[in-house]
Design an enzyme around this catalytic site. Structure first.
Site, PDB file in Angstrom:
ATOM      1  N   TYR A 143       0.821  -1.215   0.000  1.00 38.28           N
ATOM      2  CA  TYR A 143       0.000   0.000   0.000  1.00 38.28           C
ATOM      3  C   TYR A 143       0.855   1.264   0.000  1.00 38.28           C
ATOM      4  CZ  TYR A 143      -4.703  -1.919   0.772  1.00 38.28           C
ATOM      5  OH  TYR A 143      -5.917  -2.533   0.631  1.00 38.28           O
ATOM      6  N   LYS A 199       3.209 -15.177   1.798  1.00 37.61           N
ATOM      7  CA  LYS A 199       3.550 -16.094   0.704  1.00 37.61           C
ATOM      8  C   LYS A 199       5.073 -16.235   0.655  1.00 37.61           C
ATOM      9  CE  LYS A 199       1.424 -16.753  -3.107  1.00 37.61           C
ATOM     10  NZ  LYS A 199       1.039 -18.196  -3.237  1.00 37.61           N
ATOM     11  N   ASP A 232      -2.783 -17.945   0.359  1.00 36.30           N
ATOM     12  CA  ASP A 232      -3.805 -18.499  -0.542  1.00 36.30           C
ATOM     13  C   ASP A 232      -4.472 -19.711   0.104  1.00 36.30           C
ATOM     14  OD1 ASP A 232      -1.377 -19.868  -0.778  1.00 36.30           O
ATOM     15  OD2 ASP A 232      -1.523 -20.171  -2.947  1.00 36.30           O
ATOM     16  N   ASP A 256      -6.457  -7.173   3.873  1.00 40.08           N
ATOM     17  CA  ASP A 256      -7.612  -6.522   3.240  1.00 40.08           C
ATOM     18  C   ASP A 256      -8.517  -7.571   2.602  1.00 40.08           C
ATOM     19  OD1 ASP A 256      -9.155  -4.343   2.231  1.00 40.08           O
ATOM     20  OD2 ASP A 256      -8.214  -4.640   0.276  1.00 40.08           O
ATOM     21  N   ASP A 260     -12.348  -9.320   4.067  1.00 36.18           N
ATOM     22  CA  ASP A 260     -13.626  -9.276   3.336  1.00 36.18           C
ATOM     23  C   ASP A 260     -14.214 -10.679   3.213  1.00 36.18           C
ATOM     24  OD1 ASP A 260     -13.574  -6.496   2.863  1.00 36.18           O
ATOM     25  OD2 ASP A 260     -14.405  -6.773   0.846  1.00 36.18           O
TER      26      ASP A 260
HETATM   27  C1  IPM Z   1     -10.566  -1.297   3.758  1.00 29.46           C
HETATM   28  C2  IPM Z   1     -10.688  -0.653   2.410  1.00 29.46           C
HETATM   29  C3  IPM Z   1      -9.499   0.271   2.174  1.00 29.46           C
HETATM   30  C4  IPM Z   1      -8.257  -0.592   2.068  1.00 29.46           C
HETATM   31  C5  IPM Z   1      -9.595   1.216   0.962  1.00 29.46           C
HETATM   32  C6  IPM Z   1     -10.874   1.967   0.911  1.00 29.46           C
HETATM   33  C7  IPM Z   1      -8.422   2.180   0.971  1.00 29.46           C
HETATM   34  O1  IPM Z   1     -10.841  -1.592   1.416  1.00 29.46           O
HETATM   35  O2  IPM Z   1     -10.457  -0.586   4.774  1.00 29.46           O
HETATM   36  O3  IPM Z   1     -10.644  -2.524   3.842  1.00 29.46           O
HETATM   37  O4  IPM Z   1      -7.938  -1.117   0.984  1.00 29.46           O
HETATM   38  O5  IPM Z   1      -7.566  -0.713   3.075  1.00 29.46           O
HETATM   39 MN    MN Z   2     -11.125  -3.652   2.172  1.00 32.19          MN
END
Ligand code: IPM
Ligand code: MN
Ligand code: NAD
Length: 375
Positions: A143, A199, A232, A256, A260
């Site tokens: 990032y 990884k 993975d 990240d 999710d």
């Molecule tokens: C998160 C989001 C952020 C990230 C974006 C919006 C910068 O996806 O907080 O999970 O990638 O960290």
């Molecule tokens: Mn995210």
């Protein structure tokens, strides 16, 4: 420590202001009913800040964020801002807060409330009782690594299109060690197990990650059980048998994506809170920002459909990690649990059997009522 807690609230874009309005109600409830006092300041971030100031985070807002006990953030981003130059995109405001406050440890718990176990896309027996914690490194890695950018690929005539996009995965040993310590400390207060994901089979930064996490373990936390997994495989294991995990520690990008995926174990992205913590400030509290894991949900923004629970549970994390109000945090979490147990659902939590969803505001009202009714 003073008894008044200072908060900077940054609702942001899309559903951010909608879900944050419900948190403001919850804050008011704790002030009226639990003798707490919050000094609340609201400001702009993301597209909202860009519209007002031409930047996704004004310097004055950054200064405020550095001086408060905790920042609460809604969400940033939206299609309206997709055309903007990368340097002023709404997401840059969020990344600036994380980087300049040095919030290196991002705690993303994924808990499956019993009432939602049937709603997860996985089978009830796979997710019921799930309680895992992803600790995502938040201030480094790909990032932020240099070099980065999109350049002309001048010396490569065979490259159709003539351009190259570059990002750099870069981690120092110190950056890995400090987030590993956070994960081990948290594990000691839970199931005492940490699984580190990288990884190392293809990335040198992954090899360093594995070695440094192992070093911190061997030298400082030999009592905690440590395992390593390729990220993975970790993604696969998260959907195969998520209960095998207690604490997962991983880098910024893997964290990240994996968080999710973990969100769907809990039933909806609208359920997942997070805390981003940095070093201790002079008052003994950690630098901290609390935000839902979800984004600005442009597809439902302005319709009153958003689930405010992720944002409300993020405030519960603020009570726990910034204000040492663990009992109040648990009280709020139980209120959410009771509302879900009664069958109250926002649209994202409706199963195929249907039913009538409540609005964002109604969900907030139900949670306030559950708080008032008590256990
Ligand atoms: C998160 C989001 C952020 C990230 C974006 C919006 C910068 O996806 O907080 O999970 O990638 O960290
Ligand atoms: Mn995210
Ligand atoms: P998103 O999280 O905004 O939405 C993904 C899906 O989940 C959508 O269908 C949305 O309707 C649903 N959803 C998310 N939160 C919900 C809630 N509280 N209640 C009900 N449904 C909910 O992700 P996206 O669509 O990939 O991104 C949209 C924008 O948000 C982008 O600009 C992205 O960069 C930004 N984003 C911001 C953050 C943040 O501010 N922390 C996090 C992720 C994405």
């Amino acid at each position: 420590m003073s008894d008044q807690y200072s908060l900077l609230i940054l609702p942001g874009d899309g559903i951010g202001p909608e879900v944050m309005a419900e948190v403001v109600k919850v804050i008011g409830w704790f002030e009226s009913n639990r003798g707490m006092s919050f000094d609340v300041n609201q400001d702009l971030v993301g597209g909202a800040a860009y519209d007002a100031h031409g930047v996704p985070l004004a310097d004055a807002t950054m200064d405020k964020a550095q001086s408060v006990d905790a920042v609460l953030l809604g969400a940033v981003g939206g299609p309206k801002y997709d055309v903007l130059d990368f340097s002023v995109k709404p997401e840059r405001g969020l990344l600036r807060l994380r980087k300049e406050m040095d919030l290196f440890a991002n705690l993303r718990p994924a808990q499956c409330f019993d009432a939602l176990a049937d709603f997860s896309s996985l089978k009830r027996e796979v997710v019921a009782g799930l309680d895992i914690l992803i600790v995502r490194e938040l201030t480094s890695g790909v990032y932020f690594g240099e070099p980065r950018g999109i350049h002309a690929d001048d010396n490569n005539p065979d490259n159709e299109g003539g351009r190259v996009g570059i990002n750099t995965q870069r981690y120092t040993s110190g950056e890995i060690r400090r987030v590993a310590r956070s994960a081990f400390e948290l594990a000691r207060r839970r199931g005492n197990r940490v699984c580190s994901m990288e990884k190392a089979n293809v990335m040198e930064s992954g090899i360093l990650w594995r070695e440094e996490v192992q070093w911190v373990h061997d030298n400082e936390y030999p009592d905690v059980e440590l395992s390593h997994m390729y990220a993975d495989n970790g993604a696969m294991q998260l959907v195969r048998r998520p209960q095998q995990f207690d604490v997962i520690v991983t880098d910024n990008l893997f964290g990240d994506v994996l968080s999710d995926a973990a969100a769907m174990l809990t039933g909806s992205l609208g359920m997942l809170p997070s805390a981003s913590l940095g070093a201790k400030m002079a008052n003994g509290r950690p630098k901290a920002m609390y935000e839902p894991v979800h984004g600005s949900a442009p597809d439902i923004a302005g319709e009153g459909k958003a689930n405010p629970i992720a944002c409300i549970l993020s405030f519960a994390m603020a009570l726990r990690y910034s204000f040492d109000q663990g009992d109040a945090a648990a009280e709020l979490e139980r209120a959410v649990e009771r509302v879900l147990a009664k069958g109250v659902r926002t649209a994202d939590l409706m199963g195929p059997e249907g039913g009538t969803p409540v609005s964002t505001v109604q969900m907030g009202d139900h949670i306030i009522a559950a708080l008032s009714q008590g256990v």
